[in-house]
Design an enzyme around this catalytic site. Structure first.
Site, PDB file in Angstrom:
ATOM      1  N   GLU A 177       0.838  -1.214   0.000  1.00  0.00           N
ATOM      2  CA  GLU A 177       0.000   0.000   0.000  1.00  0.00           C
ATOM      3  C   GLU A 177       0.866   1.255   0.000  1.00  0.00           C
ATOM      4  OE1 GLU A 177      -2.579   0.490   3.437  1.00  0.00           O
ATOM      5  OE2 GLU A 177      -3.547   2.235   2.569  1.00  0.00           O
ATOM      6  N   LYS A 219      -2.513  -2.000  -3.132  1.00  0.00           N
ATOM      7  CA  LYS A 219      -3.554  -1.142  -2.536  1.00  0.00           C
ATOM      8  C   LYS A 219      -3.145   0.310  -2.717  1.00  0.00           C
ATOM      9  CE  LYS A 219      -5.933  -0.201   1.828  1.00  0.00           C
ATOM     10  NZ  LYS A 219      -6.599  -0.800   2.990  1.00  0.00           N
TER      11      LYS A 219
HETATM   12  P1  13P Z   1      -9.068   4.153   4.249  1.00  0.00           P
HETATM   13  O1  13P Z   1      -9.987   3.392   3.339  1.00  0.00           O
HETATM   14  O2  13P Z   1      -9.789   4.803   5.411  1.00  0.00           O
HETATM   15  O3  13P Z   1      -8.137   5.049   3.530  1.00  0.00           O
HETATM   16  O4  13P Z   1      -8.148   3.088   4.984  1.00  0.00           O
HETATM   17  C1  13P Z   1      -7.545   2.103   4.258  1.00  0.00           C
HETATM   18  C2  13P Z   1      -6.346   1.643   4.965  1.00  0.00           C
HETATM   19  O5  13P Z   1      -6.213   0.483   5.274  1.00  0.00           O
HETATM   20  C3  13P Z   1      -5.294   2.610   5.272  1.00  0.00           C
HETATM   21  O6  13P Z   1      -4.146   1.922   5.654  1.00  0.00           O
END
Ligand code: 13P
Length: 341
Positions: A177, A219
């Site tokens: 991510e 992600k």
């Molecule tokens: P959000 O969808 O609130 O951005 O959170 C996703 C997430 O896992 C952030 O690390």
């Protein structure tokens, strides 16, 4: 590394009509979210809140996986079942956040660096024992005056790839991510540029570290206008900019892309995902969701820490999950929101 198992899990996480709930807020983050709706952030409240989410009837129809926080994977439901078991019995794969959050970048305090590589192998082995089958690591890239720096983008990309290698080594699917933050007054074009750069660096490092593309998920943020920008791009513009950016940076061997909601409203997050899936056909990867805020906002507020609100909160949660499940196939419409109301 058992690549067959990794690929099977990764594909199951982006199965048609399904997406991921990120319920892995750290103590600090859940504290802030609870405080905003008047809930005390005690261990028992966090346990009850997450039990409420995970026991929502029928939720396995829309959710393939849930990302847990360290505390949660060790907690039990009121009936004594481990919370990870509750998920499995709903047909949902338990996952776990394994980074140790961010620190300010040395000598560049407006930027963040994600920590957590020390002792990671041992923690991964324990999480697998506790039932986790996938993991998540979040890097944060901030847009601003003179930032991000090359140092920040490269250091975070390398940590993401190193983490992914550790995770695959333990037969746990890594969700990498790299989040380019929505905060700031930058344009959507600037977001595109920084997201493209960040993803290029990330997949470069993924390759350098021998990580298998077919056994990971990405992600990312969507390509979107800065929150404080005076010019806000519309739904179709965000959808097109995001997919065009991903087409230029994410190898086709990656089975799926699961977006974060990153401060978008619940409706925006659903509309954007829906628009991408309806505008584009035959993309090389599945386009799905891994939302925290955009799935939990309303249910958390409705629940408010009280047992007699469980049913109403679960209904709101199931509704949001269903809307995003429809957006997975480009079949979401505003009308569906009203039908439920
Ligand atoms: P959000 O969808 O609130 O951005 O959170 C996703 C997430 O896992 C952030 O690390």
């Amino acid at each position: 590394m058992n690549l067959q198992e990794l690929e099977k899990t990764a594909r199951a996480l982006v199965a048609p009509g399904k997406g991921i709930l990120a319920a892995d807020e750290s103590f600090g983050t859940i504290g802030k979210r609870f405080e905003a709706v008047g809930i005390e952030s005690s261990e028992e409240n966090r346990r009850q809140y997450r039990e409420m989410l995970f026991t929502t009837p029928g939720i396995g129809e829309y959710l393939s996986g849930v990302i847990l926080f360290d505390e949660t994977i060790r907690q039990e439901a009121s009936d004594g079942r481990p919370l990870s078991k509750v998920l499995e019995e709903q047909g949902i794969i338990p996952g776990i956040k394994v980074d140790k959050s961010t620190v300010n970048m040395p000598l560049s305090p407006d930027e963040k660096f994600t920590q957590g590589l020390d002792g990671l192998a041992e923690r991964l082995a324990e999480y697998r024992e506790l039932g986790a089958r996938f993991t998540k690591w979040r890097a944060v890239i901030t847009i601003g005056e003179g930032i991000p720096t090359r140092s920040c983008v490269e250091a975070n990309a390398e940590a993401l790839a190193m983490y992914a290698a550790f995770a695959q080594d333990h037969d746990l699917v890594p969700i990498i991510e790299p989040e380019v933050l929505i905060d700031g007054d930058h344009s959507i074009e600037r977001c595109y540029e920084v997201t493209e750069w960040t993803l290029h660096e990330t997949f470069d490092e993924v390759h350098e570290h021998g990580v298998e593309l077919s056994g990971l998920l990405l992600k990312p943020n969507m390509v979107i206008s800065g929150k404080n920008s005076s010019e806000q791009a519309g739904v179709e513009q965000v959808a097109r900019a995001t997919v065009e950016c991903l087409l230029r940076t994410v190898p086709p061997a990656v089975p799926g892309i699961v977006f974060l909601s990153g401060g978008q409203t619940d409706l925006q997050a659903t509309q954007h995902l829906n628009s991408m899936n309806s505008l584009y056909e035959g993309l090389p990867w599945e386009l799905s969701f891994s939302y925290a805020r955009a799935l939990q906002g309303q249910p958390m507020e409705l629940w408010g820490g009280s047992t007699d609100k469980v049913e109403a909160a679960q209904k709101a949660f199931a509704h949001r999950a269903k809307m995003n499940s429809a957006a997975r196939n480009g079949r979401y419409s505003e009308k569906m929101e009203q039908e439920a109301a």
